[in-house]
Structure formats: C-alpha cells, structure tokens
Scaffold this active site. Structure first.
Site, PDB file in Angstrom:
ATOM      1  N   HIS A 194       0.859  -1.184   0.000  1.00 43.77           N
ATOM      2  CA  HIS A 194       0.000   0.000   0.000  1.00 43.77           C
ATOM      3  C   HIS A 194       0.895   1.233   0.000  1.00 43.77           C
ATOM      4  O   HIS A 194       2.041   1.194   0.472  1.00 43.77           O
ATOM      5  CB  HIS A 194      -0.888   0.026   1.242  1.00 43.77           C
ATOM      6  N   GLU A 225       0.967   3.873   1.837  1.00 43.15           N
ATOM      7  CA  GLU A 225       1.463   4.271   3.155  1.00 43.15           C
ATOM      8  C   GLU A 225       2.626   3.400   3.613  1.00 43.15           C
ATOM      9  O   GLU A 225       3.618   3.903   4.152  1.00 43.15           O
ATOM     10  CB  GLU A 225       0.346   4.170   4.224  1.00 43.15           C
ATOM     11  N   CYS A 284      -6.190   1.783   5.797  1.00 39.13           N
ATOM     12  CA  CYS A 284      -6.805   0.544   6.269  1.00 39.13           C
ATOM     13  C   CYS A 284      -6.231   0.215   7.650  1.00 39.13           C
ATOM     14  O   CYS A 284      -5.326   0.894   8.138  1.00 39.13           O
ATOM     15  CB  CYS A 284      -6.533  -0.587   5.280  1.00 39.13           C
ATOM     16  N   CYS A 328      -2.382  -0.375   7.612  1.00 39.33           N
ATOM     17  CA  CYS A 328      -1.598   0.855   7.474  1.00 39.33           C
ATOM     18  C   CYS A 328      -1.692   1.719   8.718  1.00 39.33           C
ATOM     19  O   CYS A 328      -0.695   2.315   9.149  1.00 39.33           O
ATOM     20  CB  CYS A 328      -2.049   1.628   6.236  1.00 39.33           C
TER      21      CYS A 328
END
Length: 187
Positions: free
Chosen positions: A89, A91, A119, A122
């Site tokens: 992801h 992040e 999410c 993260c």
C-alpha cells in the site's frame, strides 16, 4: 469541526475536519500553536502519486511523508499488483522509504498525507512508526481503519495515536477513485 486558513495569496483554504469527537483521536493544533499558523498541505503531492498509481493499473492511492523540517522525505503510490505484494500500500511503501532514509523504525515529528483513509494494516504501521500527524483525503467506509471499521487508534492496545485530520483534498481523491473504478467496471 472544519479548519480553514489563509494561504499566502490570501485565499481561504480548507484544512479538513479535525476528528476530535471520535474516541482515541487527537484534537489537533492548540490555539497559538506555531504549526497551526504555518500549515502547508502536501496533499497535491499525494494526489500526484495516486494518479501515477492509476496509470500503472493500481488502485489510485498516494502517500507522502513530511519531515519535521517540512521537506518531503518519501512518496509512493499503491504497487500491490506490480509487486504481487498485498502489503504494498502507498502508506507502507512510503514508511519503508522514510524509515530507511532516517535509519530508524520510528519517525517522530513526521507527517503523512494520504489520499484515502488508511486501512487497519496501514493505521497500525503508522502507529508503530510514531507518525505525529495523519492527513487523509477520502474516507473509506468499506476498508478504512481510522474513522471507520477497525478504528485502530481508538483501541487501548494502540501505543501511539497521531493527530488525525480528514477530508483534505477529499473531492479530488474521491473523483480519482470513482473514475478509476468506473473505468474498471466498463471493461
């Protein structure tokens, strides 16, 4: 509560909403806090990363990490498909880059701007890295882990809770996501 400020050109710029009403979320800058008076959004840089991710066929999410000096030290877009890595992801990739540059697993005083609400995975990583402030654009009712769903920062097991500001650049982030998924559905 919505925050706004005047840009150097005199325009009123929305800073988004402070999530002070949600359990476990910080209340944001205090009156007289120098940082509140010198706020500069880096959401456009995160949106650039999200657009680049969309061009690669990834879900358009972008993130940037800002050092206490105000300099962007890491930037990334989603790369889950490209890297065949469910943890890639935006992040997480930005955290990895910033931590490597700092030669530390922690990033105290750093800010993270991301186009979509993180999410749960993260959000937990942001807590572990001791990110000081999280600014995000679009909320994520399906997979969000901050204001929706797991609400990671509200759990007593969460060791560090960053200040959280939502809705920054939300319209642009939402439009980018809607356009991406509309294109996918049309195929």
């Amino acid at each position: 509560m919505t925050l706004a400020m005047r840009s150097p050109s005199g325009d009123v710029v929305s800073m988004g909403r402070v999530n002070s009403a949600k359990p476990g979320l910080a209340k944001g800058p205090r009156a007289g806090d120098k940082r509140a008076m010198e706020f500069r959004s880096h959401m456009q840089a995160a949106l650039e990363e999200a657009r680049a991710a969309a061009q690669r066929g990834e879900v358009p999410v972008g993130a940037v990490i800002i050092a206490p000096s105000g300099v962007i030290v890491a930037r990334a877009g989603n790369r889950t498909r490209e890297l065949s890595d469910p943890t890639a992801h935006a992040e997480i990739l930005a955290l990895r880059m910033a931590c490597a540059a700092a030669r530390s697993e922690r990033l105290p005083g750093h800010d993270l701007y991301v186009t979509l609400e993180p999410c749960a995975m993260c959000a937990a990583a942001l807590s572990a890295a001791r990110i000081a402030r999280l600014y995000y654009g679009a909320g994520d009712p399906k997979s969000g882990g901050v204001a929706q769903g797991a609400r990671v920062f509200a759990h007593p097991q969460c060791h560090h809770v960053p200040e959280v500001y939502d809705g920054i650049g939300a319209r642009d982030a939402e439009a980018l996501l809607r356009g991406f998924f509309a294109g996918r559905r049309a195929l």
